[in-house]
Design an enzyme around this catalytic site. Structure first.
Site, PDB file in Angstrom:
ATOM      1  N   PHE A   1       0.863  -1.187   0.000  1.00 47.30           N
ATOM      2  CA  PHE A   1       0.000   0.000   0.000  1.00 47.30           C
ATOM      3  C   PHE A   1       0.892   1.226   0.000  1.00 47.30           C
ATOM      4  O   PHE A   1       1.786   1.358   0.838  1.00 47.30           O
ATOM      5  CB  PHE A   1      -0.931   0.036   1.222  1.00 47.30           C
ATOM      6  CG  PHE A   1      -1.901   1.177   1.141  1.00 47.30           C
ATOM      7  CD1 PHE A   1      -3.055   1.071   0.381  1.00 47.30           C
ATOM      8  CD2 PHE A   1      -1.644   2.387   1.774  1.00 47.30           C
ATOM      9  CE1 PHE A   1      -3.945   2.134   0.261  1.00 47.30           C
ATOM     10  CE2 PHE A   1      -2.525   3.457   1.672  1.00 47.30           C
ATOM     11  CZ  PHE A   1      -3.680   3.328   0.906  1.00 47.30           C
TER      12      PHE A   1
ATOM     13  N   LYS B   1       2.809   9.957   8.313  1.00 41.96           N
ATOM     14  CA  LYS B   1       2.123   9.475   9.523  1.00 41.96           C
ATOM     15  C   LYS B   1       2.710  10.028  10.826  1.00 41.96           C
ATOM     16  O   LYS B   1       2.484  11.179  11.137  1.00 41.96           O
ATOM     17  CB  LYS B   1       2.094   7.954   9.501  1.00 41.96           C
ATOM     18  CG  LYS B   1       1.027   7.425   8.522  1.00 41.96           C
ATOM     19  CD  LYS B   1       0.622   6.016   8.857  1.00 41.96           C
ATOM     20  CE  LYS B   1      -0.355   5.422   7.868  1.00 41.96           C
ATOM     21  NZ  LYS B   1      -1.739   5.692   8.189  1.00 41.96           N
TER      22      LYS B   1
ATOM     23  N   ASP C   1       9.291   2.406   1.469  1.00 38.95           N
ATOM     24  CA  ASP C   1       8.145   3.178   1.950  1.00 38.95           C
ATOM     25  C   ASP C   1       8.054   2.956   3.458  1.00 38.95           C
ATOM     26  O   ASP C   1       7.650   1.887   3.923  1.00 38.95           O
ATOM     27  CB  ASP C   1       6.873   2.695   1.231  1.00 38.95           C
ATOM     28  CG  ASP C   1       5.626   3.437   1.703  1.00 38.95           C
ATOM     29  OD1 ASP C   1       5.645   3.999   2.814  1.00 38.95           O
ATOM     30  OD2 ASP C   1       4.629   3.438   0.957  1.00 38.95           O
TER      31      ASP C   1
HETATM   32  N1  PLP Z   1       2.436   4.176   2.433  1.00 39.17           N
HETATM   33  C1  PLP Z   1       2.096   3.359   3.430  1.00 39.17           C
HETATM   34  C2  PLP Z   1       2.983   2.208   3.763  1.00 39.17           C
HETATM   35  C3  PLP Z   1       0.932   3.582   4.158  1.00 39.17           C
HETATM   36  O1  PLP Z   1       0.590   2.743   5.150  1.00 39.17           O
HETATM   37  C4  PLP Z   1       0.122   4.682   3.822  1.00 39.17           C
HETATM   38  C5  PLP Z   1      -1.144   4.927   4.551  1.00 39.17           C
HETATM   39  O2  PLP Z   1      -1.678   4.091   5.217  1.00 39.17           O
HETATM   40  C6  PLP Z   1       0.514   5.515   2.771  1.00 39.17           C
HETATM   41  C7  PLP Z   1       1.682   5.242   2.102  1.00 39.17           C
HETATM   42  C8  PLP Z   1      -0.318   6.695   2.393  1.00 39.17           C
HETATM   43  O3  PLP Z   1      -0.182   7.691   3.351  1.00 39.17           O
HETATM   44  P1  PLP Z   1      -1.208   8.941   3.383  1.00 39.17           P
HETATM   45  O4  PLP Z   1      -2.534   8.398   3.779  1.00 39.17           O
HETATM   46  O5  PLP Z   1      -0.597   9.869   4.383  1.00 39.17           O
HETATM   47  O6  PLP Z   1      -1.213   9.511   2.010  1.00 39.17           O
END
Ligand code: PLP
Length: 427
Positions: free
Chosen positions: A165, A279, A250
């Site tokens: 994700f 986050k 990520d």
């Molecule tokens: N990358 C990862 C691993 C995530 O868990 C998330 C959100 O849950 C995101 C990217 C996206 O982050 P945002 O909701 O701040 O755009």
């Protein structure tokens, strides 16, 4: 104050009957809202993209929150891995007060102190060289995708993992290896290839002359709290070196101390070329960031990427306070200890409810409890909430725990006993 355009002042007060009243001194906005009204108006006025729990939260303190009926919850969700220091932390409160009376926003046409101090600290601890600020995880990944393409000089394909994700912008949903997030938004961005997670042979086979990067979570979050295997991560790095590919980690969910190290990839003794953060970084305020090695970052030239709000002095001030607490006050060690304690507790439950629980897994305080198909993790999540514990679900039938990093052994014990009581009713 005269009426009309004057600024409305709201006061939120819980009545002893559990009704919430939103009062204002602006006569045009005066109304009273019960939880039921709130839910109905949310349905009417907010685009229905979120399936919310039927709870209106009104206050938080430490690792606990309270709803509009005054009911208390132990929060093992922390705004989905955001509120690392819990609620109303004195150092964050002090920073907010101090920073809001000096500078909040200036634009990136000027130099400001906090944004430089924060990136310097993070770069030093991650052996990265420099960073780019934005406002969310998806934006950080967008930035990484753009940087990789610019660096690749014509190579543009990025290999990502199934069940990954990476966010909800068009490029980020395309990077995300889950079709359910992509359906209806075609045509997607070109140049993404998906391979099974923890399968380095699949990556090797997917590499083409157009490949520029591999993008991974070292610990998949939304995919169900699935840690990478050590041999896999090592082989991915080798493949990247052999084929001159960038490794993008990520760290949006697993980073900033969640796993007991500043970044989850640090558990594997590897060094990526780009990492993305968001986050927890802002301790509750929106901020995203991409960190990169100098030789990669230099592919970006003036004007190649930008964000109006990115790296604002207020939010970077708050993030700096959090980062200092994380790195200089022993919080990482605390997370490691609390994580072990929590997994131990969950393993006791696994033994007790072997017919319901498949396994407890995770690193540090990013933990999942996977259930057999005979029971729904979503139902357990709802029942645990009724019993006073906030969690969420992830992946396939996994109950997800991402509590504030400041939880104490007594909180873990309490969470364990609420879970025990809850799961018992499903046995
Ligand atoms: N990358 C990862 C691993 C995530 O868990 C998330 C959100 O849950 C995101 C990217 C996206 O982050 P945002 O909701 O701040 O755009």
């Amino acid at each position: 104050m005269s009426c009309g355009l004057r600024v409305a002042r709201y006061e939120l007060r819980a009545t002893r009957y559990g009704l919430w009243k939103v009062l204002t001194r602006n006569p045009y906005l005066k109304y009273t809202m019960t939880t039921q009204d709130l839910i109905e108006q949310e349905h009417q006025y907010i685009m229905q993209t979120y399936k919310r729990f039927p709870v209106a939260l009104t206050r938080g303190e430490g690792v606990r929150v309270w709803d509009s009926d005054g009911k208390e919850y132990l929060d093992f969700l922390a705004g989905i891995a955001v509120n690392a220091l819990g609620y109303n932390h004195p150092a964050i409160r002090e920073t907010i007060q101090r920073q809001s009376s000096s500078l909040i926003h200036t634009s990136n046409l000027f130099y400001t102190q906090n944004q430089v101090a924060l990136v310097k600290m993070l770069a030093d601890y991650s052996e990265m060289d420099c960073g780019f600020y934005c406002n969310s995880g998806a934006e950080a990944n967008e930035a990484a995708i753009k940087l990789a393409r610019k660096w690749g000089k014509g190579r543009f394909e990025i290999i990502t993992a199934l069940q990954s994700f990476h966010g909800r912008t068009l490029a980020a949903i395309t990077a995300t290896g889950q079709p359910k997030y992509q359906e209806g938004f075609e045509p997607l961005v070109q140049g993404f290839t998906y391979v099974p997670y923890n399968d380095s042979n699949a990556i090797e086979q997917a590499i083409s002359e157009k490949t520029v990067a591999v993008m991974l979570e070292a610990l998949q979050g939304e995919g169900g709290i699935v840690p990478a295997e050590p041999d896999y991560m090592k082989r991915v790095v080798e493949l990247c070196r052999e084929h001159n590919l960038l490794l993008i980690c990520d760290e949006v969910q697993a980073g900033m101390g969640r796993t007991g190290k500043l970044f989850a990839y640090q558990h594997y003794g590897i060094q990526p070329d780009i990492i993305t953060l968001a986050k927890a970084l802002g301790a509750g305020f929106p901020i995203g960031m991409m960190l990169a090695k100098k030789e990669v970052a230099s592919a970006f030239e003036y004007g190649n990427h930008a964000s109006t709000f990115g790296g604002g002095e207020f939010v970077t001030g708050v993030a700096l306070t959090f980062t200092k607490i994380l790195l200089e006050e022993g919080l990482l060690e605390h997370v490691e200890q609390m994580g072990s304690l929590f997994i131990e507790q969950l393993n006791v439950l696994k033994e007790k409810y072997a017919s319901l629980i498949v396994e407890a897994r995770g690193i540090g305080l990013m933990v999942g409890l996977r259930f057999h198909e005979s029971v729904s993790a979503l139902d357990i999540c709802g029942a645990a909430r009724e019993n006073g514990l906030l969690t969420a679900i992830a992946g396939s039938n996994v109950l997800r725990f991402v509590p504030p990093l400041v939880i104490q052994p007594s909180d873990i014990e309490e969470a364990g006993s609420i879970l025990d009581r809850t799961i018992e009713t499903f046995a």
